[in-house]
Structures are given as C-alpha cells and as structure tokens.
Design a protein around this motif. Sequence first.
Motif, mmCIF file in Angstrom:
data_model
loop_
_atom_site.group_PDB
_atom_site.id
_atom_site.type_symbol
_atom_site.label_atom_id
_atom_site.label_comp_id
_atom_site.label_asym_id
_atom_site.label_seq_id
_atom_site.Cartn_x
_atom_site.Cartn_y
_atom_site.Cartn_z
ATOM 1 N N ILE A 33 0.873 -1.156 0.091
ATOM 2 C CA ILE A 33 0.076 -0.083 0.072
ATOM 3 C C ILE A 33 0.881 1.252 0.039
ATOM 4 O O ILE A 33 0.517 2.325 -0.671
ATOM 5 N N VAL A 34 1.941 1.160 0.850
ATOM 6 C CA VAL A 34 2.933 2.519 0.814
ATOM 7 C C VAL A 34 3.466 2.549 -0.580
ATOM 8 O O VAL A 34 3.421 4.094 -0.914
ATOM 9 N N LYS A 35 3.647 1.692 -1.286
ATOM 10 C CA LYS A 35 4.737 1.993 -2.288
ATOM 11 C C LYS A 35 3.856 2.316 -3.598
ATOM 12 O O LYS A 35 4.181 2.783 -4.410
ATOM 13 N N GLN A 36 2.486 2.054 -3.289
ATOM 14 C CA GLN A 36 1.634 2.600 -4.292
ATOM 15 C C GLN A 36 1.103 4.062 -4.149
ATOM 16 O O GLN A 36 0.546 4.698 -5.091
ATOM 17 N N ALA A 37 1.599 4.767 -3.169
ATOM 18 C CA ALA A 37 1.340 6.047 -2.857
ATOM 19 C C ALA A 37 2.024 7.000 -3.702
ATOM 20 O O ALA A 37 3.043 6.579 -4.246
ATOM 21 N N SER A 38 1.388 7.911 -4.077
ATOM 22 C CA SER A 38 1.740 9.071 -5.201
ATOM 23 C C SER A 38 2.445 10.171 -4.371
ATOM 24 O O SER A 38 2.184 11.166 -4.196
ATOM 25 N N ILE A 39 3.811 9.864 -3.761
ATOM 26 C CA ILE A 39 4.462 10.672 -3.016
ATOM 27 C C ILE A 39 5.790 10.687 -3.468
ATOM 28 O O ILE A 39 6.467 9.547 -3.131
ATOM 29 N N ALA A 40 6.239 11.610 -4.207
ATOM 30 C CA ALA A 40 7.427 11.741 -4.934
ATOM 31 C C ALA A 40 8.718 11.642 -3.985
ATOM 32 O O ALA A 40 9.839 11.037 -4.195
ATOM 33 N N SER A 41 8.547 12.249 -2.702
ATOM 34 C CA SER A 41 9.510 12.200 -1.740
ATOM 35 C C SER A 41 9.546 11.218 -0.805
ATOM 36 O O SER A 41 10.132 11.384 0.247
ATOM 37 N N LEU A 42 8.869 10.100 -1.103
ATOM 38 C CA LEU A 42 8.590 8.884 -0.185
ATOM 39 C C LEU A 42 9.956 8.215 -0.029
ATOM 40 O O LEU A 42 10.545 7.723 -1.047
#
Length: 251
Positions: A49-58
Amino acid sequence: MDPLFSIITVTWNAASVIAPTLRSVERQTSTDYEMLIIDGASTDDTLRIVKQASIASLRVFSEPDNGLYDAMNKGISRARGRYLIFLNAGDAFADDTVLVRLAMLTTEDPGVIYGQTQLVDKNREVVGKRHLTAPKRLTVDSFLKGMVVCHQAFVARSDLVPQYDLRYRLSADYDWCIRVLEKSPANAYAGRKPIISYLAEGMTTRHHRASLRERFRIMCRHYGTGMAILAHLSFIPRYLKRRLGRSANKQ
C-alpha cells in the motif's frame, strides 16, 4: 536541497489504517517535505500500500526494530528536514493546507511549532476534541499539566531533537517533548484550527496505569518529586470529570 519538513511514520502490520495517512500527505498543497516510512518488517500488505502512494519524496525502510521508540529514533537519524513531524499510521493531517500553515510559522525559526488535535473514527468522521487543549503559549512548564500537545501536533526543529529514551516503553514521547522544550528558544502556535486528525478507534487502556506510572517518574525527573505530586493532585478533578462523562455517554 533539504526539505523543510520530514514526516516520519512508523508502521508495523498497518495495512488496515495506513491509507488515510498517506492520502492526507498526498493532498498537501505544499511539496516542501519528505516522508519516511519506518517499517518494522511488516508481514501484511502495509508495504504494498505504501509503495502505491503518489508521494515523490517518499523513502521506505523496512527492517526489524525494538519497538515504537526505537523505530522513531531510526527516523530521526535518517531525516533530512529542518522540522520533524511524527505522523502515526492511522492519523492524518486535518486538512490539505496544514504544511502551508506550518511553513508560514517557520520564518522566525521557532524551536517548536504546535497546534490542536481532533479525534476521528474509522470512517474519518470527526467525533470530538482531544481531552487536553494545546495552550496559546507553550513552555516547558506547560507539560506539568500532562501531554498538553498531542505528539503528532508537536513539530520540532531537527537540530534540537534528542533520541527517544528507550528506558521508557510507554511514555518516551512525553519525556522527549519536555527535553525539546528545554532547549527551544521560542515556540509558535498554529492557532485554533486543528492540524492533526487522531484516530480514536482502537484506543486501549490496557497499559494505561503503567503509562501513568512511567509518566510520573518522568515528571519527577524533570520537575522534582514535590511538583510532580502537586501536579497529580490537580489532575483529580479532571479525571473525575472524564469518568463522569464516559458514564453519562453509556447511559
């Protein structure tokens, strides 16, 4: 260039609650941040779930740890931001403009930026306010009244933050906030509008007494035994009021 904020989220088998946390970060109108997921080697769908997030700075780190505060220490060591925000899995920013509002308060370089917290249920509906209200003026002595600022709503300048004291299993965040305030030259209040939505579902009293005993020891350490006893005597009316309120709600 390093970001203004490092958002640190500790997870362990948090698949059922992590999505709202990620969405609240995705929706921020400010992009001057990084988000660190400090995962304790989850065995469920948390990482997917985390890796599917659209957060460029993750940035995601997954490895075994020695509990919540050990994981938070890892987050401190890896953070690049000027200010640190600890956003627990299940909790969220209260609206899309939180980081913009916090950024406006960084111009004078306060040691701590803090604000109010609202409680939400599993459907993300607001169910009330936190039982303690953050004061308009925050000092180290404010914490004689208890955890007057929710840890998630306590944004600390990275050059002031210590590691969490792992001697405390349940209340190391209380000790940590006091130690930050002891070094903070000035603190900035974000106003009455909440900055954090705290997930009320699943709150437990299983370790409540042990946590209170630990918090008393921390209070004695920082303020002295006499002041700690006086402070706890002043908590009695507040405690009775909450008990009566819970009893009334059950009827």
